[in-house]
Write a protein that holds these residues in place. Structure first.
Motif, PDB file in Angstrom:
ATOM      1  N   UNK A 135      -7.994   2.893  -1.177  1.00  0.00           N
ATOM      2  CA  UNK A 135      -6.567   2.346  -1.396  1.00  0.00           C
ATOM      3  C   UNK A 135      -5.630   2.905  -1.583  1.00  0.00           C
ATOM      4  N   UNK A 136      -5.661   4.140  -2.181  1.00  0.00           N
ATOM      5  CA  UNK A 136      -4.509   5.177  -2.327  1.00  0.00           C
ATOM      6  C   UNK A 136      -4.076   5.609  -0.942  1.00  0.00           C
ATOM      7  N   UNK A 137      -5.061   5.965   0.076  1.00  0.00           N
ATOM      8  CA  UNK A 137      -4.467   6.359   1.442  1.00  0.00           C
ATOM      9  C   UNK A 137      -3.851   5.165   2.110  1.00  0.00           C
ATOM     10  N   UNK A 138      -3.947   3.942   1.913  1.00  0.00           N
ATOM     11  CA  UNK A 138      -3.456   2.614   2.666  1.00  0.00           C
ATOM     12  C   UNK A 138      -2.139   2.432   1.762  1.00  0.00           C
ATOM     13  N   UNK A 139      -2.012   2.702   0.670  1.00  0.00           N
ATOM     14  CA  UNK A 139      -0.862   2.180  -0.296  1.00  0.00           C
ATOM     15  C   UNK A 139       0.273   3.438  -0.335  1.00  0.00           C
ATOM     16  N   UNK A 140      -0.245   4.488  -0.372  1.00  0.00           N
ATOM     17  CA  UNK A 140       0.793   5.773  -0.708  1.00  0.00           C
ATOM     18  C   UNK A 140       1.772   5.805   0.495  1.00  0.00           C
ATOM     19  N   UNK A 141       1.390   5.690   1.844  1.00  0.00           N
ATOM     20  CA  UNK A 141       2.700   5.827   2.606  1.00  0.00           C
ATOM     21  C   UNK A 141       3.658   4.722   2.362  1.00  0.00           C
ATOM     22  N   UNK A 170     -16.761   6.552   1.226  1.00  0.00           N
ATOM     23  CA  UNK A 170     -15.449   7.043   0.584  1.00  0.00           C
ATOM     24  C   UNK A 170     -15.323   6.012  -0.529  1.00  0.00           C
ATOM     25  N   UNK A 171     -15.057   6.457  -1.670  1.00  0.00           N
ATOM     26  CA  UNK A 171     -14.603   5.719  -2.654  1.00  0.00           C
ATOM     27  C   UNK A 171     -13.469   4.761  -2.805  1.00  0.00           C
ATOM     28  N   UNK A 172     -13.756   3.420  -3.320  1.00  0.00           N
ATOM     29  CA  UNK A 172     -12.627   2.572  -3.180  1.00  0.00           C
ATOM     30  C   UNK A 172     -11.281   3.020  -3.431  1.00  0.00           C
ATOM     31  N   UNK A 173     -11.073   3.779  -4.633  1.00  0.00           N
ATOM     32  CA  UNK A 173      -9.930   4.038  -5.107  1.00  0.00           C
ATOM     33  C   UNK A 173      -9.160   5.407  -3.986  1.00  0.00           C
ATOM     34  N   UNK A 174     -10.064   5.901  -3.376  1.00  0.00           N
ATOM     35  CA  UNK A 174      -9.193   6.703  -2.489  1.00  0.00           C
ATOM     36  C   UNK A 174      -8.891   5.893  -1.153  1.00  0.00           C
TER      37      UNK A 174
END
Length: 97
Positions: free
Chosen positions: A17-23, A11-15
């Protein structure tokens, strides 16, 4: 990172990070009290903790799954007691509220 070894794809690192930060960004953007959101997130995490604990306790004692890395029965028993303690505390938490 650990799951990548099991699912056999990266899983790309940017994905990640977004999955963990977005909520958290969505919660803050909606104007929710940050302290209450943190408490609610910790309650939810505590209620979901027993599921992986029970799975881990089950797997660590299985010689056919773990091979030479299977842990002794005494360690499995201690881990099972810890899982039961967490489950008991969660039941107490739910019944108290």
């Amino acid at each position: 990172m650990i799951m990548q070894g099991f699912v056999r794809f990266r899983v790309p690192i940017w994905v990640r990070r977004w999955v963990t930060v977005l909520p958290s960004v969505v919660v803050v953007a909606c104007g929710v009290d940050i302290t209450q959101a943190l408490i609610a997130s910790q309650v939810i995490l505590s209620l979901t903790l027993p599921f992986p604990m029970v799975a881990i306790v089950w797997f660590i004692g299985q010689t056919r799954i773990m091979g030479n890395y299977a842990v002794p029965h005494a360690v499995v028993a201690l881990a099972a007691l810890a899982a039961m303690l967490v489950i008991g505390l969660n039941i107490w938490l739910v019944l108290r509220t």
